[in-house]
Design a protein around this motif. Structure first.
Motif, mmCIF file in Angstrom:
data_model
loop_
_atom_site.group_PDB
_atom_site.id
_atom_site.type_symbol
_atom_site.label_atom_id
_atom_site.label_comp_id
_atom_site.label_asym_id
_atom_site.label_seq_id
_atom_site.Cartn_x
_atom_site.Cartn_y
_atom_site.Cartn_z
ATOM 1 N N ALA A 34 9.080 -3.687 -7.855
ATOM 2 C CA ALA A 34 9.347 -2.684 -6.566
ATOM 3 C C ALA A 34 8.549 -1.320 -7.057
ATOM 4 C CB ALA A 34 10.927 -2.210 -6.723
ATOM 5 N N VAL A 35 8.171 -1.104 -8.066
ATOM 6 C CA VAL A 35 7.084 -0.103 -8.388
ATOM 7 C C VAL A 35 6.290 -0.824 -9.437
ATOM 8 C CG1 VAL A 35 8.774 1.615 -7.769
ATOM 9 C CG2 VAL A 35 8.666 0.674 -10.368
ATOM 10 N N PRO A 36 4.972 -0.199 -9.558
ATOM 11 C CA PRO A 36 4.300 -0.829 -10.630
ATOM 12 C C PRO A 36 4.636 -1.093 -12.004
ATOM 13 C CG PRO A 36 2.962 0.537 -9.325
ATOM 14 C CD PRO A 36 4.264 0.635 -8.903
ATOM 15 N N PRO A 76 2.332 -0.642 1.249
ATOM 16 C CA PRO A 76 1.121 -1.255 1.476
ATOM 17 C C PRO A 76 0.651 -2.053 0.645
ATOM 18 C CG PRO A 76 0.808 1.250 0.817
ATOM 19 C CD PRO A 76 2.482 0.806 0.872
ATOM 20 N N ARG A 77 -0.144 -3.191 0.981
ATOM 21 C CA ARG A 77 -0.906 -3.984 0.061
ATOM 22 C C ARG A 77 -2.254 -3.388 0.267
ATOM 23 N NH1 ARG A 77 1.162 -9.249 -0.825
ATOM 24 N NH2 ARG A 77 3.196 -9.607 0.244
ATOM 25 N N ASP A 78 -3.218 -4.051 -0.931
ATOM 26 C CA ASP A 78 -4.254 -3.750 -1.280
ATOM 27 C C ASP A 78 -4.863 -2.289 -1.461
ATOM 28 O OD1 ASP A 78 -5.119 -6.433 -0.911
ATOM 29 O OD2 ASP A 78 -5.176 -5.996 1.460
ATOM 30 N N GLU A 117 9.214 7.391 -3.782
ATOM 31 C CA GLU A 117 9.337 7.782 -2.201
ATOM 32 C C GLU A 117 8.176 7.808 -1.636
ATOM 33 O OE1 GLU A 117 11.376 11.872 -2.004
ATOM 34 O OE2 GLU A 117 13.004 10.942 -3.470
ATOM 35 N N GLY A 118 7.069 7.345 -2.041
ATOM 36 C CA GLY A 118 5.851 7.098 -1.105
ATOM 37 C C GLY A 118 4.794 8.034 -1.635
ATOM 38 N N GLU A 160 -0.699 -6.804 -4.148
ATOM 39 C CA GLU A 160 0.677 -6.946 -4.027
ATOM 40 C C GLU A 160 1.356 -5.627 -3.240
ATOM 41 O OE1 GLU A 160 2.677 -9.427 -4.636
ATOM 42 O OE2 GLU A 160 0.956 -10.287 -5.324
ATOM 43 N N PRO A 161 2.481 -5.634 -2.692
ATOM 44 C CA PRO A 161 3.107 -4.528 -2.014
ATOM 45 C C PRO A 161 3.099 -3.295 -2.981
ATOM 46 C CG PRO A 161 4.246 -6.348 -1.355
ATOM 47 C CD PRO A 161 3.449 -6.825 -2.207
#
Length: 190
Positions: A99-101, A119-121, A152-153, A81-82
Motif C-alpha cells: 500500500a505504501v513502499p 500512480p505507476r512508474d 495522503e498523496g 508498481e502503484p
C-alpha cells in the motif's frame, strides 16, 4: 547523468543522478507488526527483525528515525508498481500487496487490506538528492510518528512554481525514499 525537472516550469528538482536499470529490492517480507499511520485508522505492516533489537530503526544525521533508502544517493529508478494514495480495498484478505513502499495497509473499517491505486512508474530518488530543490506542500497533513507517511498523496512541491511533484516517504516503518509523479517531471541531461 540526468536531472529531474518540473514539467510545469523547468525548475531543477534533483542533483545530477544516474539511472538504475531497475528498482533495488526492498526489505524482504517477514515478521511484521501493525503500526497506525493516519487518524482515520490506516495501519501498515512494519517488517521486524525477530533477531534484532526492538529499537533497531536507524537515526539519521538530522535526528529523524527512518529506514534505509531503497535507492542510493546519486541514482534514480522507475517503480512500476502503484505508489501511495489513493488506496482501495482488496477483496482477498490473503493477498499481500504494497500500500505504501515497504508496507501494506490494513483496512480501517474491518478485515482485509488496502492496496495502492496510486500512480505507476514513479521515479524513486534518495530524499537527500532532492531536499534543496523541493518544498513541503503546506496543505499536506500526512505525517507519522517519525516522519512523513506519504499516505495522503503528494507532499512535496516544486521550489520554482509550487506544483505538486512528489511524495516523500520518511516514516520509520518503510524505506526512506521520494517518488516523483511521472506526469509532473521530466528527465534532462545534467
Amino acid at each position: 547523468m540526468n536531472v529531474l525537472v518540473c514539467a510545469a516550469c523547468g525548475h531543477h528538482l534533483t542533483e545530477p543522478l544516474r539511472p538504475l536499470p531497475e528498482l533495488p529490492p526492498r526489505p524482504a517480507d517477514g515478521l511484521t507488526v501493525d503500526v497506525p499511520v493516519a487518524p482515520d485508522g490506516l495501519t501498515v505492516d512494519v517488517p521486524v527483525d525477530p533477531d534484532g533489537p526492538a529499537d533497531d530503526v536507524p537515526v539519521a544525521p538530522d535526528g529523524a528515525s527512518h529506514a534505509p533508502s531503497t535507492v542510493p544517493r546519486g541514482a534514480y529508478a522507475v517503480d512500476p508498481e502503484p505508489c501511495g494514495a489513493p488506496f482501495v480495498p482488496y477483496p482477498d484478505p490473503e493477498r499481500v500487496e504494497s500500500a505504501v513502499p515497504g508496507g501494506r495497509g490494513g483496512a480501517p473499517d474491518g478485515p482485509g487490506r488496502l492496496v495502492s491505486a496510486g500512480p505507476r512508474d514513479t521515479l524513486v530518488v534518495h530524499p537527500e538528492d532532492s531536499a534543496a530543490f523541493l518544498a513541503r506542500d503546506p496543505a499536506s497533513r500526512g505525517t507519522g510518528c517519525c516522519g512523513e507517511s506519504g499516505t495522503e498523496g503528494p507532499n512535496r512541491v516544486c521550489g520554482g512554481c509550487g506544483a505538486p511533484v512528489a511524495t516523500l516517504f520518511s516514516e520509520c516503518y518503510g524505506p526512506y525514499e521520494i517518488h516523483f509523479l511521472p506526469d509532473a517531471v521530466r528527465t534532462v541531461p545534467a
